[in-house]
Design an enzyme around this catalytic site. Structure first.
Site, short mmCIF file in Angstrom:
data_model
loop_
_atom_site.label_atom_id
_atom_site.label_comp_id
_atom_site.label_asym_id
_atom_site.label_seq_id
_atom_site.Cartn_x
_atom_site.Cartn_y
_atom_site.Cartn_z
CB CYS A 122 -17.98 2.98 -21.40
SG CYS A 122 -17.17 4.47 -20.75
CD GLN A 138 -0.27 10.40 -5.71
OE1 GLN A 138 -1.37 9.87 -5.58
NE2 GLN A 138 -0.09 11.42 -6.50
CB THR A 139 4.17 4.37 -7.10
OG1 THR A 139 4.67 5.46 -6.33
CG2 THR A 139 5.29 3.73 -7.89
CB CYS A 172 -21.75 4.93 -15.54
SG CYS A 172 -20.46 6.21 -15.59
CB CYS A 180 -17.89 -0.41 -17.52
SG CYS A 180 -18.00 0.12 -15.78
CG LEU A 193 9.90 2.58 -5.29
CD1 LEU A 193 9.36 1.87 -4.04
CD2 LEU A 193 8.82 2.63 -6.35
N GLY A 194 11.09 7.19 -5.32
CA GLY A 194 10.61 8.54 -5.11
C GLY A 194 9.79 8.70 -3.83
CD GLU A 205 -3.13 -0.62 0.18
OE1 GLU A 205 -3.23 0.58 -0.15
OE2 GLU A 205 -3.88 -1.50 -0.26
#
Length: 386
Positions: free
Chosen positions: A229, A74-75, A238, A232, A112-113, A69
């Site tokens: 879509c 952001q990766t 939706c 989906c 990884l930043g 997690e």
DNA sequence: TACCCGTGGGT
DNA sequence: TACCCAAGGGT
């Protein structure tokens, strides 16, 4: 502090009150609310067929899930995979991580930043050993109290490891839900409503698979560009699809152009053929990582002047600036840099850690033992190739 | 509450 | 190219 503030902080789940959904047309909210069970079943059925096979889904070890997690913040999954496997071999347990030194942890994270994630993982592991007997806590309040774990990550861990009904709201879920309700504002302006829908849709009987399914839907079908879509499971419900605005949602906010900084960097050699490196302060950009010393070029200043000045100010040494080694362009989150890298010869002064945590001379062959930011890897490669 | 914090990939 | 985005959190 207002009455409502007193029992609702940023990091605690909101009440599932229907009142807060009123920003949407009431008939739509009613319609969607009546279809919750149907949506849950459709998504879980799709996930059973099309869900991704990811290594952290093959375990229920909260430690391993926690690591995944944090790495996934952001990766992208593809980036995380090799780091995740390596990390669990190197630090198989909370205790192993807690007992490692920070430099080893940062080296495992190198590339990884967002390096605060690694520093926080390390601190949290030590807190888990000290306060929870080395076992990752199984309550929301204890998990979110750990450094680096916010509401989404706590929900991700608790639902995946313990099958607890705790909602999540990561980038995938924001996009999926924004389209589901045809959200007409950027998600950042409507986090309360998005959290409510994430909670409202979450089934209490299978929150583990549902949260994973929601993220897979966003990652594989409900993508930012070219959403699929037609495949989906939520197509008929939706709102964005039914109004044909799925490409406009989620709405984005305009950003200012990134400032560009010119940096002078010195590869400083001593008489023994060693190179000078320094360890950055814990706080701020690239905290705890090593670098080749240097700094920002002031207006009207030459690169050579800048390097001489910075090394005097930051390390109290004098150098003779030689040939340019290379020029590196790199983009960070909030600015761009050009690194003007020059060979330097150390002429006087014992290096002092004035504006860094540590400074030392190292052999060229030792460079790879230290965690460096990505923008410096080209410098290391060039030095090794000399 | 805005702003800070990395890197790689897609368009 | 330049911009956006990707399993966010800290301050």
């Amino acid at each position: 502090m207002t009455k409502s503030d007193s029992h609702q902080t940023e990091n605690t789940p909101r009440d599932r009150s229907v009142e807060s959904l009123e920003a949407l047309p009431s008939d739509f909210v009613e319609s969607l609310s009546g279809r919750v069970a149907s949506l849950q079943q459709a998504l879980l059925a799709w996930y059973a067929q099309q869900g991704r096979d990811l290594p952290w889904r093959q375990t229920r070890d909260p430690y391993a899930i926690w690591i995944s997690e944090i790495m996934l913040q952001q990766t992208q999954v593809k980036t995380v995979l090799p780091y995740y496997e390596r990390w669990l071999r190197q630090f198989p347990t909370v205790t192993a991580l807690a007992q490692a030194d920070q430099q080893t942890v940062l080296k495992a994270w190198e590339g990884l930043g967002y390096y605060a994630r690694a520093r926080n993982l390390h601190r949290a592991a030590q807190a888990i050993v000290a306060d929870h007997g080395g076992e990752f806590p199984s309550t929301f309040d204890a998990a979110i109290a750990l450094p680096g774990i916010g509401r989404t990550t706590a929900g991700g861990i608790l639902s995946a490891a313990f099958n607890q009904p705790v909602a999540i709201l990561d980038g995938n879920v924001k996009r999926v839900l924004a389209r589901l309700i045809a959200l007409r504002t950027p998600p950042s302006k409507a986090l309360d409503r998005l959290w409510l829908w994430s909670e409202r849709l979450l089934p209490t009987d299978n929150p583990r698979d549902f949260n994973q399914a929601l993220m897979d839907l966003g990652a594989t079908l409900c993508t930012r560009h070219r959403p699929a879509c037609l495949l989906c499971p939520w197509q008929s419900a939706c709102a964005a699809y039914n109004q044909n605005v799925q490409l406009e949602i989620p709405m984005t906010e305009a950003r200012a152009p990134l400032p560009h900084k010119q940096i002078g960097v010195g590869v400083v050699w001593n008489e023994q053929g060693q190179i000078l490196i320094d360890r950055r302060l814990q706080e701020g950009l690239l905290g705890g990582l090593w670098e080749f010393p240097g700094g920002k070029i002031e207006p009207g200043e030459t690169v050579e002047d800048c390097i001489r000045r910075e090394l005097q100010e930051e390390l109290a040494i004098e150098v003779e600036v030689g040939d340019r080694l290379m020029t590196i362009n790199h983009t960070y989150t909030h600015f761009k840099v050009t690194l003007n890298v020059f060979h330097c010869r150390h002429t006087a002064g014992e290096p002092q850690p004035i504006e860094c945590d540590e400074v030392r001379w190292v052999e060229v062959s030792e460079l790879e033992e230290f965690p460096f930011p990505k923008a410096n890897s080209q410098i290391i490669d060039a030095i090794k190739a000399l």
